[in-house]
Enzyme design. Sequence first.
Site, PDB file in Angstrom:
ATOM      1  N   LYS A  94       0.933  -1.315   0.127  1.00  0.00           N
ATOM      2  CA  LYS A  94       0.027   0.010  -0.057  1.00  0.00           C
ATOM      3  C   LYS A  94       0.857   1.221  -0.034  1.00  0.00           C
ATOM      4  O   LYS A  94       0.600   2.307  -0.593  1.00  0.00           O
ATOM      5  CB  LYS A  94      -1.077   0.048   1.074  1.00  0.00           C
ATOM      6  CG  LYS A  94      -0.469   0.167   2.401  1.00  0.00           C
ATOM      7  CD  LYS A  94      -1.161   0.219   3.623  1.00  0.00           C
ATOM      8  CE  LYS A  94      -0.701   0.163   4.846  1.00  0.00           C
ATOM      9  NZ  LYS A  94       0.074   1.521   5.366  1.00  0.00           N
ATOM     10  N   THR A  95       1.859   1.201   0.778  1.00  0.00           N
ATOM     11  CA  THR A  95       3.057   2.485   0.732  1.00  0.00           C
ATOM     12  C   THR A  95       3.243   2.727  -0.648  1.00  0.00           C
ATOM     13  O   THR A  95       3.263   3.798  -1.100  1.00  0.00           O
ATOM     14  CB  THR A  95       3.909   2.267   1.802  1.00  0.00           C
ATOM     15  OG1 THR A  95       3.417   2.108   3.228  1.00  0.00           O
ATOM     16  CG2 THR A  95       4.990   3.573   2.004  1.00  0.00           C
ATOM     17  N   GLN A 127      -7.912  -5.191   9.483  1.00  0.00           N
ATOM     18  CA  GLN A 127      -6.753  -4.617  10.382  1.00  0.00           C
ATOM     19  C   GLN A 127      -7.307  -3.506  11.158  1.00  0.00           C
ATOM     20  O   GLN A 127      -6.362  -2.622  11.627  1.00  0.00           O
ATOM     21  CB  GLN A 127      -5.306  -4.199   9.837  1.00  0.00           C
ATOM     22  CG  GLN A 127      -4.956  -5.221   8.874  1.00  0.00           C
ATOM     23  CD  GLN A 127      -3.486  -5.031   8.362  1.00  0.00           C
ATOM     24  OE1 GLN A 127      -2.354  -4.766   9.216  1.00  0.00           O
ATOM     25  NE2 GLN A 127      -3.516  -5.026   6.952  1.00  0.00           N
ATOM     26  N   ARG A 134       2.377 -10.494  10.377  1.00  0.00           N
ATOM     27  CA  ARG A 134       3.569  -9.915  10.602  1.00  0.00           C
ATOM     28  C   ARG A 134       4.813 -10.636  10.110  1.00  0.00           C
ATOM     29  O   ARG A 134       5.897 -10.333  10.017  1.00  0.00           O
ATOM     30  CB  ARG A 134       3.786  -9.378  12.147  1.00  0.00           C
ATOM     31  CG  ARG A 134       2.836  -8.507  12.773  1.00  0.00           C
ATOM     32  CD  ARG A 134       2.451  -7.377  11.966  1.00  0.00           C
ATOM     33  NE  ARG A 134       1.347  -7.508  11.175  1.00  0.00           N
ATOM     34  CZ  ARG A 134       1.155  -6.793  10.214  1.00  0.00           C
ATOM     35  NH1 ARG A 134       1.942  -5.755   9.801  1.00  0.00           N
ATOM     36  NH2 ARG A 134       0.104  -6.897   9.356  1.00  0.00           N
ATOM     37  N   ASP A 149      -3.759   7.006   4.447  1.00  0.00           N
ATOM     38  CA  ASP A 149      -3.273   5.651   4.811  1.00  0.00           C
ATOM     39  C   ASP A 149      -3.799   5.368   5.989  1.00  0.00           C
ATOM     40  O   ASP A 149      -4.133   6.085   6.863  1.00  0.00           O
ATOM     41  CB  ASP A 149      -1.625   5.975   4.926  1.00  0.00           C
ATOM     42  CG  ASP A 149      -0.969   4.811   5.045  1.00  0.00           C
ATOM     43  OD1 ASP A 149      -1.541   3.674   4.759  1.00  0.00           O
ATOM     44  OD2 ASP A 149       0.184   4.672   5.733  1.00  0.00           O
ATOM     45  N   GLU A 150      -3.908   4.216   6.213  1.00  0.00           N
ATOM     46  CA  GLU A 150      -4.432   3.498   7.408  1.00  0.00           C
ATOM     47  C   GLU A 150      -5.884   4.016   7.651  1.00  0.00           C
ATOM     48  O   GLU A 150      -6.337   4.242   8.661  1.00  0.00           O
ATOM     49  CB  GLU A 150      -3.471   3.538   8.526  1.00  0.00           C
ATOM     50  CG  GLU A 150      -1.940   3.130   8.333  1.00  0.00           C
ATOM     51  CD  GLU A 150      -2.082   1.476   8.325  1.00  0.00           C
ATOM     52  OE1 GLU A 150      -3.168   0.931   8.346  1.00  0.00           O
ATOM     53  OE2 GLU A 150      -0.921   1.074   8.242  1.00  0.00           O
TER      54      GLU A 150
END
Length: 689
Positions: A37-38, A253, A608, A222-223
């Site tokens: 995504k970044t 998430q 993770r 973002d997020e």
Amino acid sequence: MTTHASPKKMSLNPQQQQAVDYLEGPCLVLAGAGSGKTGVITQKITHLINNCGYEPKHILAVTFTNKAAKEMQERVAKLMDGVPVNLKGLTISTFHSFGVHFLRAEAKHLGLKEKFSILDQDDCFSILQELCATTDKALIRTMQSTISLWKNGQITPEQALKEAKDEQELQFARVYANYNATIKAYQAVDFDDLIRLPVELLQSNDEVRDRWQAKIRYILVDEYQDTNAVQYQLLRQLTGVRSMFTAVGDDDQAIYAWRGATLDNLKLLQTDYPRLKLIKLEQNYRSTERILNAANAVIAHNPKLFDKKLWSEYGEGDPIRVIPMANEEEEAENVVMRLQAHKIANHAQFADYAILYRGNHQARVFEQVLRKERVPYVLSGGQSFFERAEIRDIMAYFRLLNNINDDPAFIRAVTTPKRGIGAATLEHLGQYAGRRDISLFEAVFETGFASISTPRQLGPLLEFVEFINEFDERAARDEAPEVLDDLIKAIGYEVYLFEHFDERQAQNKWKNVVDFMAWMKRRAEDGDKKLSEIIQNMVLMSMLDKGAEEHNAVRLSTLHASKGLEYPHVFLVGVEEGLLPHMSREDVLEDPNRVEEERRLMYVGITRARKSLHITWCQKRRRGQDFENREASRFIKEMQHDKDAKRENLTDVPQITPKQRIEMLKALLAKQAGQQELPLKDSATEKEG
């Protein structure tokens, strides 16, 4: 339309490319864990500048941590390397940093001075404690949290009073109104005001709203799943009818409901923006298939806003290991031993490993074993550098230089080191300032205060405020590094430390101050910034960043603090009923929403891991002086991992002796090299499941 030479590009899959290219209206990019995504956000920023005619100053990208913002800034700069475009004016920041920027620009519309203060948690706690006249710290913390949730939900004191459900909420609502009035009188804002006040001004002032909508023509968030109600309203007010934005997030998430984040914001996008384009990123670039299969299986038990399924081209990978332990001491010993053996067998670094858990209290026993085994580790969520008492002492002086009306900073600075000004004098000053509705600093200069004060009271106060005024003038005239050096000497803080602490403590504290001053100087020299701007950004950073520096060390972290990070090898510990999902003994009926959020937390923990995942749970766990029986978490069964997992049946075992520990370490190494099974008759038996 102005175009430029193409920037450097990473390889994008079709869905990522679609997310970068789409500019026909509002866009929601549903980005699964590890789906890049970044990269999509940074590529879209460069695409807007180079191919779509957007000037950098008209683009805003917002996220939740300074670390994430810095990473985006660095990626954009790298992508634009060699392209003749000045990126000055491009805003990539946290929500709250943007809020500070907005409030500086619009301070006059809100009755604030440009040099307003930002109160931290401790400042706000002290104000609430004074308003309530109580020493019940637990009550104040609950009140502080409640007021924060009200502010983030755009609930005014009047609404809170009207909607109070019980006597406690009624009391909190009354204090809420007084609290707002108090910090406004201090020419200060708290952390939540940094978003709330800009939203209120944008909603009520057409001229300000039109100006900011013209200034910011494209927004990237973002997020997005972590946004709360007031942050969503900020997005709405800034985008207006043009609705040119890209929100990137993952409903699976969403783990911050306890601090006001709401999945309703994802639902609202669909209703408030009927033209919303939905793009799913499901290819994972982080984990092996077995890890992703386990994550998909767990999260499938939650009701879905959007269907998606992560997949990977990295192959099956190592089986997931699920290991029952006798108790938490055995769990810590065993995990650290397995970690060491795995590291040696795989020629890995300590930094490749993370031990993740649900609650901070679980870290203690792991820290003890890691220290005993001399394994380096970093504790995420530990005390921030900026939270240390010595740093907060020095920051009080800087805050006061930035805003003489900052009463909490005045009180801390005037009493550390002691300057012959006692509690009685400060109470006398505070009562006068309260009657006159002015700051403590201003009150010292008033003839009215002088007329009711003794020379013994007034003298040290006048000396202190003149000292601050002198350095305030120098801050406007001299170079920041020079002012910083002279100020720290004039305070006499080094002498104070060695007079009040033992030599080792004093040395450690003074070293922290020296490091802090060096950091401040670097901030001043980078970009030739004003001291006041550095101070405001520093206060904000101390609230946002709680992480430690990177080391070649094992990472100990809560699941919440681990979001956004990844590690080659993860030990997910304490995966048992009562801990994950977290339930207190008093929970009789399960709240489905709470269980769903805990399941998302498990999903975050699983995803993770890149290469290997070890999951442990305890058959007994200490509660006070006693042990209570525990059961494996329902989430382990939901993983549907039986056919792939290395299931290890560990019986209740006695404490492992040093000799047995060495034997087990050797055996684990041999086993992982494919030479033999684990041969510990007295300690454990292991069966492949």
